[in-house]
Design a protein around this motif. Structure first.
Motif, PDB file in Angstrom:
ATOM      1  N   GLY A   1       0.701  -1.090   0.000  1.00 36.37           N
ATOM      2  CA  GLY A   1      -0.068  -0.033  -0.129  1.00 36.37           C
ATOM      3  C   GLY A   1       0.741   1.297  -0.010  1.00 36.37           C
ATOM      4  O   GLY A   1       1.915   1.078   0.072  1.00 36.37           O
ATOM      5  N   VAL A   2       0.343   2.418   0.032  1.00 40.64           N
ATOM      6  CA  VAL A   2       0.694   3.816  -0.132  1.00 40.64           C
ATOM      7  C   VAL A   2       0.786   4.124   1.529  1.00 40.64           C
ATOM      8  O   VAL A   2      -0.438   4.317   2.040  1.00 40.64           O
ATOM      9  CB  VAL A   2       0.112   4.699  -0.769  1.00 40.64           C
ATOM     10  N   TYR A   3       1.746   4.635   2.207  1.00 42.81           N
ATOM     11  CA  TYR A   3       1.688   5.104   3.511  1.00 42.81           C
ATOM     12  C   TYR A   3       2.366   6.570   3.520  1.00 42.81           C
ATOM     13  O   TYR A   3       3.582   6.576   3.126  1.00 42.81           O
ATOM     14  CB  TYR A   3       2.484   3.967   4.620  1.00 42.81           C
ATOM     15  N   TRP A   4       2.006   7.384   4.022  1.00 41.84           N
ATOM     16  CA  TRP A   4       2.454   8.936   3.896  1.00 41.84           C
ATOM     17  C   TRP A   4       3.375   8.999   5.372  1.00 41.84           C
ATOM     18  O   TRP A   4       2.468   9.311   6.265  1.00 41.84           O
ATOM     19  CB  TRP A   4       1.280   9.696   3.900  1.00 41.84           C
ATOM     20  N   MET A   5       4.231   9.071   5.076  1.00 45.46           N
ATOM     21  CA  MET A   5       5.436   9.075   6.098  1.00 45.46           C
ATOM     22  C   MET A   5       5.279  10.783   6.285  1.00 45.46           C
ATOM     23  O   MET A   5       5.547  11.569   5.598  1.00 45.46           O
ATOM     24  CB  MET A   5       6.815   8.576   5.889  1.00 45.46           C
ATOM     25  N   TYR A   6       5.040  11.177   7.897  1.00 44.45           N
ATOM     26  CA  TYR A   6       5.081  12.647   8.035  1.00 44.45           C
ATOM     27  C   TYR A   6       5.971  13.018   9.237  1.00 44.45           C
ATOM     28  O   TYR A   6       6.249  12.217   9.952  1.00 44.45           O
ATOM     29  CB  TYR A   6       3.685  13.158   7.992  1.00 44.45           C
ATOM     30  N   CYS A   7       6.044  14.276   9.357  1.00 41.48           N
ATOM     31  CA  CYS A   7       6.676  15.031  10.536  1.00 41.48           C
ATOM     32  C   CYS A   7       5.389  15.277  11.630  1.00 41.48           C
ATOM     33  O   CYS A   7       4.623  15.965  11.351  1.00 41.48           O
ATOM     34  CB  CYS A   7       7.594  15.890  10.000  1.00 41.48           C
ATOM     35  N   ALA A   8       5.845  14.493  12.769  1.00 42.39           N
ATOM     36  CA  ALA A   8       4.793  14.738  13.682  1.00 42.39           C
ATOM     37  C   ALA A   8       4.730  16.019  14.573  1.00 42.39           C
ATOM     38  O   ALA A   8       4.152  16.469  15.530  1.00 42.39           O
ATOM     39  CB  ALA A   8       4.512  13.734  14.700  1.00 42.39           C
ATOM     40  N   PHE A   9       6.046  16.681  14.448  1.00 45.64           N
ATOM     41  CA  PHE A   9       6.143  17.916  15.240  1.00 45.64           C
ATOM     42  C   PHE A   9       5.856  18.997  13.977  1.00 45.64           C
ATOM     43  O   PHE A   9       6.112  18.929  13.207  1.00 45.64           O
ATOM     44  CB  PHE A   9       7.587  18.127  15.580  1.00 45.64           C
ATOM     45  N   PHE A  10       5.178  20.155  14.747  1.00 44.36           N
ATOM     46  CA  PHE A  10       4.628  21.093  13.783  1.00 44.36           C
ATOM     47  C   PHE A  10       5.623  22.127  13.617  1.00 44.36           C
ATOM     48  O   PHE A  10       5.983  23.160  14.590  1.00 44.36           O
ATOM     49  CB  PHE A  10       3.583  21.881  14.662  1.00 44.36           C
ATOM     50  N   CYS A  11       6.646  21.827  12.739  1.00 45.75           N
ATOM     51  CA  CYS A  11       7.940  22.616  12.456  1.00 45.75           C
ATOM     52  C   CYS A  11       7.849  23.637  11.580  1.00 45.75           C
ATOM     53  O   CYS A  11       9.103  24.659  11.564  1.00 45.75           O
ATOM     54  CB  CYS A  11       8.539  21.246  11.910  1.00 45.75           C
ATOM     55  N   SER A  12       6.932  24.118  10.655  1.00 46.83           N
ATOM     56  CA  SER A  12       6.932  25.073  10.112  1.00 46.83           C
ATOM     57  C   SER A  12       5.582  25.485   9.433  1.00 46.83           C
ATOM     58  O   SER A  12       4.503  24.639   9.712  1.00 46.83           O
ATOM     59  CB  SER A  12       7.780  25.112   8.836  1.00 46.83           C
ATOM     60  N   ALA A  13       5.431  26.446   8.706  1.00 47.74           N
ATOM     61  CA  ALA A  13       3.857  26.813   7.987  1.00 47.74           C
ATOM     62  C   ALA A  13       3.687  25.698   7.034  1.00 47.74           C
ATOM     63  O   ALA A  13       2.668  25.202   6.976  1.00 47.74           O
ATOM     64  CB  ALA A  13       4.104  28.192   7.539  1.00 47.74           C
ATOM     65  N   LEU A  14       4.727  25.093   6.611  1.00 51.60           N
ATOM     66  CA  LEU A  14       4.646  23.931   5.506  1.00 51.60           C
ATOM     67  C   LEU A  14       4.495  22.559   6.338  1.00 51.60           C
ATOM     68  O   LEU A  14       4.940  21.594   5.622  1.00 51.60           O
ATOM     69  CB  LEU A  14       5.259  24.173   4.305  1.00 51.60           C
ATOM     70  N   HIS A  15       4.525  22.682   7.410  1.00 48.50           N
ATOM     71  CA  HIS A  15       4.644  21.231   8.311  1.00 48.50           C
ATOM     72  C   HIS A  15       3.580  20.129   7.628  1.00 48.50           C
ATOM     73  O   HIS A  15       3.939  19.242   7.584  1.00 48.50           O
ATOM     74  CB  HIS A  15       3.903  21.554   9.802  1.00 48.50           C
ATOM     75  N   LEU A  16       2.296  20.552   7.344  1.00 44.20           N
ATOM     76  CA  LEU A  16       1.381  19.588   6.655  1.00 44.20           C
ATOM     77  C   LEU A  16       2.024  18.846   5.598  1.00 44.20           C
ATOM     78  O   LEU A  16       1.977  17.557   5.157  1.00 44.20           O
ATOM     79  CB  LEU A  16       0.095  20.028   6.502  1.00 44.20           C
ATOM     80  N   GLU A  17       2.815  19.803   4.862  1.00 44.78           N
ATOM     81  CA  GLU A  17       3.346  19.534   3.524  1.00 44.78           C
ATOM     82  C   GLU A  17       4.628  18.555   3.581  1.00 44.78           C
ATOM     83  O   GLU A  17       5.208  17.992   2.573  1.00 44.78           O
ATOM     84  CB  GLU A  17       3.534  20.364   2.518  1.00 44.78           C
ATOM     85  N   MET A  18       5.123  18.258   4.840  1.00 47.93           N
ATOM     86  CA  MET A  18       6.219  17.618   5.080  1.00 47.93           C
ATOM     87  C   MET A  18       5.908  16.278   5.320  1.00 47.93           C
ATOM     88  O   MET A  18       5.860  15.634   6.336  1.00 47.93           O
ATOM     89  CB  MET A  18       7.248  17.977   6.276  1.00 47.93           C
ATOM     90  N   ARG A  19       5.977  15.667   4.056  1.00 48.44           N
ATOM     91  CA  ARG A  19       5.643  14.153   4.131  1.00 48.44           C
ATOM     92  C   ARG A  19       6.149  13.452   2.878  1.00 48.44           C
ATOM     93  O   ARG A  19       5.943  14.025   1.780  1.00 48.44           O
ATOM     94  CB  ARG A  19       3.968  13.891   4.495  1.00 48.44           C
TER      95      ARG A  19
END
Lengths: 623, 623
Positions: free
Chosen positions: B596-614
């Motif tokens: 499958g496809v799994y979206w690895m992401y950064c769980a710390f809110f690190c920047s305004a583009l945090h959601l896009e860090m994946r």
């Protein structure tokens, strides 16, 4: 712009609150007077007679006094919920949700272990949005809900016992980001799916992003069953319900359906999606869905026939790129979506949305607020408070002025206050209800940098308490509160709206209550079932003898009736610790695989003879 | 009784502190003056000129200001350590120790997972006594140590990074209760064994309590190796080291060697055991031990030949039944053991202990204090503060007056203050050193009952902050602090004595630092090793493709150099979340067993583009 008189009348009509009791109401009175004063601050027309200055904001809660509010904060990737008292900002309790927690025995006794196992067996979750159930747009004290962004789940916390009592693994969602109640009466809890993946995600369409999908899920709060889902275009993140039982709003990014950051950033706009819930229910009723992952999945993508007619089930509203938070104003008039990468918020007129063919026409205001607007809260006096992530500020602005500003280019910004640093969510007291209290606001700042004693590279976040009850004096920063990673969102509920139990009611669980006379040890075919009570300062059996290899179940009741007298059953070297609050029964099952003597003990300091509260588990060698 | 002049001189000699900087020192000056004043309060001879009243005690720490002290509190069966700021009582950070914690990735990355696995693989521990390393009887800021009562372990926390860096499974101990440094220079950390079990505990002697044993273990703080253990009679619980490098004291109960509460309560006395450490070292050196469980075990039971000669290695001092806490006075003169079931404390003269043949003669005071005395702390001005569990009080008493009282029957009790409720440990600022600060004291109360908003049957405990800096005005209760179960003990350290790092030094760990140019994916025989950096707002690879069934290792470096900019690698539905502070590298290994496809992401809110860090993890089906 509305007139001063309109506002003054609104305030008086909304809440005749000038003769109440202690701190909260003293301040609320101050707040209401302040509302009038604030307009004075904006316009200079009103005197500030009767103002209670911000300096009078009494955030101290002396020893023995109680807080005015419960605040439910998510714990992010710690997977828990934390309950603070407001205004003391003291952490009253933690509620483990998506991971085991030994002091509470959560995930240790058989019942809670099985719940975690049934919900996927993960050891953690990413809890973002704690929302508390409402009836008639006000908190009813029944439940709190919170999402798991890491594993596509939704959990329910029972506010009678302040413990997680249900977790549902949401089908067809990889990352459930937003969590939100359908108002006015919490008909559903919505799980807003963020990550777009193939459906089903079983290895098909691995590198075909156009076929990826995300959904929102409507969950029944009583049964925690997923009633239906709606397929959409683009990613989604946050959501909020209208007050009137029709609309649910979700923000989103990546309308491009891209998979890289540059692909996701190529368009100039993204959407706020407005879900017309009764229209969706009609479609479900009419069988216009496909069953996927065991739930009715309604097609709400832009090209869907269900979006082609007079009453589209999902309205796609164009807003500036990557809106982040969305929240509905207390009066239910507007949904306000924050721009994140754009300095504006979009003010969506909810009534207009129902009346126009072009949903973009429902946008009636785009106030320019500052850099990185993320989330918006309300004081019930016509102001919005928006976090500015990049500017590290909270901006207070006048909602009606922002609507008017579309034509007049008047600046609706009332005031900005620095926060420390980089705020994500913020929450005002009862901001998600129809009647916010208007006194306290908490900004959940992601970075604390040097605000606290250095504790190494993993620094706390900083939850800052701000007094917003005095519009004339302005916002006042009152407290810094270090927070363990990583609070995302919160709900603040008046203390009198939650009535937790002091002791357990055995009717509320299935385990057998074991009183003095019920102690028993039953052995059968390599299984041993021990039933025993616990009471200051002993367990029902002084010794329990089993054979190496036995599967052993302990059913243990704390027969105390005095509140706050907890026991536990801790078994050394067996990884067992079950919590037993007064009148609570829990069971734990394990295999006794190592011969020896093990001193089972009570891990709660329950009496002066606490150390003596222990019994032997004797595991006899198999041979 | 010593003269007033003696005391006044002592105070001035001890610390010339009348002209220093802000809050702490203002108060310390007040405290010192107060010491003189206190005697005034006792005797009426001195004026109270220059007194700083308790009402001036400034426990507020305004937004942005720092606390004066770090307090390290144990978390009991939550298995963690919590760091508070004093006097704000804010929780600055949690340090997971004996269990996994997802926000910190503790027990998730390979290194910390392996450490927990090597230490027995338990998912929790019962952390009671956090003690901070000292050099020359003062805090040196290197380590904190804490025991695991549930599984016989000792852990070390590195105070450069505020993280657990070592756990040793102590042989021959089932429940390691006390934890304490050998002073003046932390030559050893002592683990005090509580539960008596057969040795080895492998099924032999199951129901032969006379053959059960317990030990104390001397652990090298650098290597965390157990250097030697001493076998004793009876159970033990708490311990404290003398200041001079010779004695270590442990209290105990069950001198009867019983297994039921009635058996354990049949005798009228129990012991304080005084371990003569150089004498034990000599015995080890001389080979007078048996090797058990891989460590030299010296026989320190009463009948041992090592206790028969001129210099017994363990002196058994008879005290009233079931003494609980023991702590050595800052001047090293006395060890004070609390009676628990007896209303007195036993004051043991340490110098006398070395000089007498009958250790009972070293008891020079038995002040009667109240019901349920458990633990004692010090202000450095000659006072002891003892918790009274049953009376729900802290009693302040004059140590020298208690010694004199043996002859004169003078009441050494200076004052009592109510606490809420049932205090276990208490701790004063730097009480365990030779130079307590004498301003703040925290009582760790086991029950809170109605002191906070009701949060259901599992109520918080209550850590109460008491100002003790003004002997004339008396103790002042300043703050109630709700605490998650279950703090047992604490150490309070001046802020300037700990210097944590802001970012990681890659020299401090073995993992390979992965910079921009080092990204790599190596595939070999069903194993995939991915090396990638993380940096706002992306990972080193946008996509990582593996095959179903592959064993996958990610080595990830956070290449940020800005303090407080954390990332993580969270992988949905794979139970992975590793924390990456600036310049930190961690590895995580898992099996990719679901296509499958799994979206690895950064769980710390690190920047305004945090959601896009994946980034995508694409798991291709095996067929």
């Amino acid at each position: 712009m509305t007139t001063i008189e309109d506002h003054a009348t609104d305030v008086d009509d909304r809440d005749p609150l000038f003769a109440r009791i202690p701190r909260r109401d003293f301040m609320k009175a101050g707040a209401a007077v302040g509302a009038v004063g604030s307009l004075a601050g904006c316009t200079g027309l009103l005197s500030d007679d009767g103002q209670v200055s911000a300096a009078d904001a009494d955030a101290s809660v002396p020893p023995g006094e109680h807080d005015d509010y419960y605040a439910f904060l998510s714990g992010g990737h710690s997977g828990e919920i934390r309950v603070y008292g407001i205004p003391s900002m003291r952490q009253l309790i933690r509620i483990p949700v998506f991971g085991r927690e030994s002091a509470r025995g959560y995930g240790y006794d058989d019942r809670s272990s099985q719940m975690l196992e049934d919900a996927g067996g993960y050891s953690w979750g990413d809890a973002h949005h704690p929302r508390v159930s409402q009836t008639d747009n006000d908190y009813d004290g029944r439940w709190a809900f919170v999402n798991d962004k890491a594993n596509g789940r939704m959990a329910r916390i029972d506010l009678k016992y302040f413990e997680t009592d249900a977790i549902v693994d949401v089908p067809n969602q990889q990352g459930t980001h937003g969590a939100c109640c359908m108002l006015p009466d919490t008909k559903y809890v919505f799980g807003v799916g963020e990550f777009r993946v193939p459906m089903p995600n079983d290895g098909r369409d691995l590198d075909d992003p156009d076929s990826y999908t995300s959904t929102i899920a409507a969950i029944d709060p009583e049964t925690m069953d997923v009633e239906w889902e709606v397929l959409v275009d683009g990613n989604m993140d946050n959501g909020d319900g209208g007050k009137e039982g029709r609309w649910f709003f979700a923000t989103g990014y990546n309308s491009e359906n891209g998979v890289t950051e540059s692909e996701m950033s190529s368009s100039e706009t993204d959407w706020v999606k407005a879900f017309d819930v009764p229209a969706i229910e009609e479609a479900v009723e009419a069988g216009e869905y496909e069953e996927v992952g065991g739930v009715p999945l309604v097609d709400g993508t832009r090209d869907s026939s269900l979006n082609g007619g007079d009453r589209p089930i999902v309205r796609y509203i164009d807003v500036a790129k990557s809106p982040h938070g969305v929240s509905v104003t207390p009066d239910g008039q507007y949904a306000i979506a924050s721009g994140k990468l754009d300095p504006t918020c979009a003010v969506i007129d909810i009534e207009a949305l129902a009346e126009t063919d072009d949903p973009n026409e429902a946008i009636v205001g785009r106030p320019s607020l500052g850099m990185g607007p993320l989330h918006t809260a309300y004081d019930g006096r016509g102001h919005a408070y928006t976090t500015l992530f990049i500017d590290s500020q909270v901006v207070k602005w006048d909602i009606e002025a922002a609507v008017e500003a579309e034509a007049e280019s008047e600046d609706p910004v009332v005031e900005k206050i620095d926060v420390h640093y980089n705020p994500g969510h913020l929450i005002a007291a009862e901001s998600y209800t129809a009647d916010p209290q208007g006194d306290w606001l908490v900004a959940l700042n992601k970075l604390s940098k040097d605000r606290f004693l250095n504790v190494g590279p993993m620094k706390p976040e900083n939850d800052q308490l701000i007094y917003i009850g005095d519009d004339d004096a302005g916002m006042e920063l009152v407290k810094d509160t270090p927070a363990y990673a990583e609070p995302h969102d919160a709900s603040i509920v008046s203390a009198d709206k939650i009535q937790p139990a002091d002791i357990y009611d055995p009717e509320d669980y299935d385990e057998e209550f074991v009183d003095h006379g019920d102690s028993d040890i039953v052995r059968e075919d390599g299984r041993v079932h021990v039933k025993m009570y616990s009471q200051r300062n002993k367990f029902g059996f002084q010794d329990v003898t089993v054979q190496e290899g036995d599967e052993v179940t302990f059913t243990v009741t704390n027969i105390e009736t005095t509140p706050d007298l907890l026991h536990s059953l801790a078994i050394p070297e067996h990884d067992v610790n079950i919590k037993l609050a007064p009148q609570e029964t829990r069971e734990v099952t394990f295999t006794a695989d190592e011969p020896g003597v093990y001193w089972m003990y009570c891990a709660f300091f329950c009496s002066a003879l606490h150390l003596e509260m222990r019994s032997r588990l004797l595991v006899e060698p198999a041979e």
